[in-house]
Design an enzyme around this catalytic site. Sequence first.
Site, PDB file in Angstrom:
ATOM      1  NE  ARG A 157      -6.004  -1.409  -2.156  1.00 10.99           N
ATOM      2  CZ  ARG A 157      -5.199  -2.123  -1.377  1.00 10.99           C
ATOM      3  NH1 ARG A 157      -5.521  -3.358  -1.071  1.00 10.99           N
ATOM      4  NH2 ARG A 157      -4.087  -1.599  -0.906  1.00 10.99           N
ATOM      5  CE  LYS A 205      -3.400   7.135  -1.748  1.00 10.78           C
ATOM      6  NZ  LYS A 205      -3.487   6.648  -0.350  1.00 10.78           N
ATOM      7  CG  ASP A 259      -2.353   0.669  -3.143  1.00  9.99           C
ATOM      8  OD1 ASP A 259      -1.264   1.271  -3.020  1.00  9.99           O
ATOM      9  OD2 ASP A 259      -3.272   0.780  -2.312  1.00  9.99           O
ATOM     10  CG  ASN A 260      -1.664   4.316  -4.485  1.00  9.12           C
ATOM     11  OD1 ASN A 260      -2.776   3.900  -4.143  1.00  9.12           O
ATOM     12  ND2 ASN A 260      -0.782   4.779  -3.616  1.00  9.12           N
ATOM     13  CG  ASP A 286      -2.122   0.859   1.121  1.00  9.34           C
ATOM     14  OD1 ASP A 286      -2.087   1.817   0.331  1.00  9.34           O
ATOM     15  OD2 ASP A 286      -3.115   0.602   1.815  1.00  9.34           O
ATOM     16  CG  ASP A 287      -0.390   4.673   0.039  1.00 10.33           C
ATOM     17  OD1 ASP A 287      -1.095   4.332  -0.920  1.00 10.33           O
ATOM     18  OD2 ASP A 287      -0.826   5.350   0.991  1.00 10.33           O
ATOM     19  CG  HIS A 337     -10.498   1.161   0.119  1.00 16.27           C
ATOM     20  ND1 HIS A 337      -9.627   2.077  -0.427  1.00 16.27           N
ATOM     21  CD2 HIS A 337     -11.485   1.897   0.678  1.00 16.27           C
ATOM     22  CE1 HIS A 337     -10.060   3.303  -0.200  1.00 16.27           C
ATOM     23  NE2 HIS A 337     -11.195   3.229   0.470  1.00 16.27           N
ATOM     24  CE  LYS A 347      -6.569   0.390   1.099  1.00 16.45           C
ATOM     25  NZ  LYS A 347      -5.620   1.533   1.054  1.00 16.45           N
ATOM     26  CB  CYS A 367      -5.836   2.272  -2.376  1.00 19.47           C
ATOM     27  SG  CYS A 367      -6.768   3.492  -1.452  1.00 19.47           S
ATOM     28  CG  HIS A 398      -3.007   3.940   3.901  1.00 16.64           C
ATOM     29  ND1 HIS A 398      -3.559   4.824   4.804  1.00 16.64           N
ATOM     30  CD2 HIS A 398      -3.658   4.165   2.735  1.00 16.64           C
ATOM     31  CE1 HIS A 398      -4.493   5.541   4.212  1.00 16.64           C
ATOM     32  NE2 HIS A 398      -4.572   5.164   2.941  1.00 16.64           N
TER      33      HIS A 398
END
Length: 596
Positions: free
Chosen positions: A81, A390, A335-336, A39-40, A141, A139, A77, A230
């Site tokens: 996803r 991001k 994810d980004n 994540d991130d 989301h 996660k 995100c 994150h």
Amino acid sequence: MSPKRPAAVLAALTLLHLLAPGTHAAPAKRPNIVILLADDWGFSDVGAFGGEIATPNIDALAAKGVRFSNFHVAGSCSPTRAMLQTGVINHRAGLGNMPETIPPEHQGKPGYDAHLNNRVVTIADQLRAGGYRTYLTGKWHLGHTPDSLPTARGYDHALALAQSGADNFEDKPNLLLYDRTEWSEDGKPAKLPARFYSSTLIVDRMIRYIDSGNASGKPFLASVNFIANHTPLQAPDADIAAYAGRYTAGWTALRSQRRAGAIARGMMPAGVAMVTMNTSADWSKLSDQERQQRAGAMAAYAGMATAMDREIGRLVAHLKAIGEYENSIFVFLSDNGAEATDPMAMGAFARWNAHYQYDQSIARQGRPGSLTAQGAGFASASVSPLRGYKFTASEGGLRVPMIMAWPGNPAIRGGRVATGFAHVTDMPPTLLALAGVMPQQGVFAGRRVEPMIGLNLSPMLIGSAPSVHPADRPLGYELSGNAVLFKGDYKLVKNLPPYGDARWRLYNISADPGETDDLSRADPERFSVMQSDYAAFAKANQVLPMPEGYTAPDQIFANALRTLLIPRLLELWPAGAILVVALATLIRWRRRRATR
């Protein structure tokens, strides 16, 4: 095929068989699929991509597999996803925007469901129909109602977080955005341990799920979705301490070091040009306290990444112990790009609320009870040598580290770099093909669904083709008004404020991944054609224009204010009511000012 044939040879023949046009018969032993979603994480956060952070277990997967240096996702995100789960562009999957950044004017419009809609099917749906066990942890989301949680979308078992992030040490939400956490297990509210660490919990539960189904003999899909890194950045003390003093030279020095590392590891072309982003302040002009705070935040970021890597190593070790490692396909990606938004730099109210909810002392950064963010300066180092972060449509927001490995398959030469363009929508058709499951082509279980747009990356995986995307095939993307049209080596891009000036620009992202040389004037014909291509994409996918004055950070603040912070303030009546009016006035003033 003889059962005495070595497993590695069987795997190699299976892969080559699946690459032949029109062949999708299931092999004698189909591979497990393990998706490791960070994540991130920025492009050069992984050691094998040029970074200094200790990621030995991810690097070991890179040594066994293929690193993709030109792999793209969405700028935030849940749109990523959605595409990773379905192989369908985010607008058609329902994530034209995510809940935290969607303006009220767009809510409920076609493609703006803000959750995974029922017109798409997931990779889990298709693999389960093909005889796989399917598990997800971490996660999600992509929805929080019973019909939009993982076990309603193809997963046999799932421990899932429905929100963008949460505390990593206890069952507590990010109090700047949510009033409670939404962890569920198998569609019901989950009861988490009193104390835990998120990356450990996510891997623990996945190991439990895998072991629970071993007797079935079926292969499995393990979708492991970390909430590292994150905000809030949090890690065990020892992991943070390992980076004490490492970042005192500041973000500009680190960005340059990362650029050199990415070149040395073959992830970037030699001599790649690199800009200094205007959000990167002069490190030497910060106060001693500011430098201490920012270096400490980056140490927490690095510690959180190393802690996650250790848990990946624990999962890999378990798969080796139960004899499933060699015949597992591993996919690692983010994810980004890195997150530049910092709650401590978002105005007096955000700072007040953070101090009210968290221990914000420098000594407690990254520890339980704290709220720590990387900030724009060090985020620029995480994405080095790229531009943007991001939420942006620049390469730093969209180009992320991606690794594919199949350790027992000699058809995949370990340590190789694939430099051709690839996209997150390519992952489901690739993995389904390697599993011997025919990817859906617009119909699934007797009903019409959105067809997948991604392409099978297997030729890139074994090195038989530099790319699978034809040079004349356009691929559009939009999120929060930031927009892209990819075509061959070229990228048409527009970023709205505060990330850009809403002007279209053209870059050759193969020769110039740092987006330093705008070709819109030098190549006007290509520029015009690609603008037409984007217009066609936007029309076909019902992309809506953003309201005047819209920015993603402001919308996050406005949505949180409306749904969470105003009710909190009204509890402080009458002083809270006065503050509510003042904040609403401030938001309207900022929007009017942005449109001038």
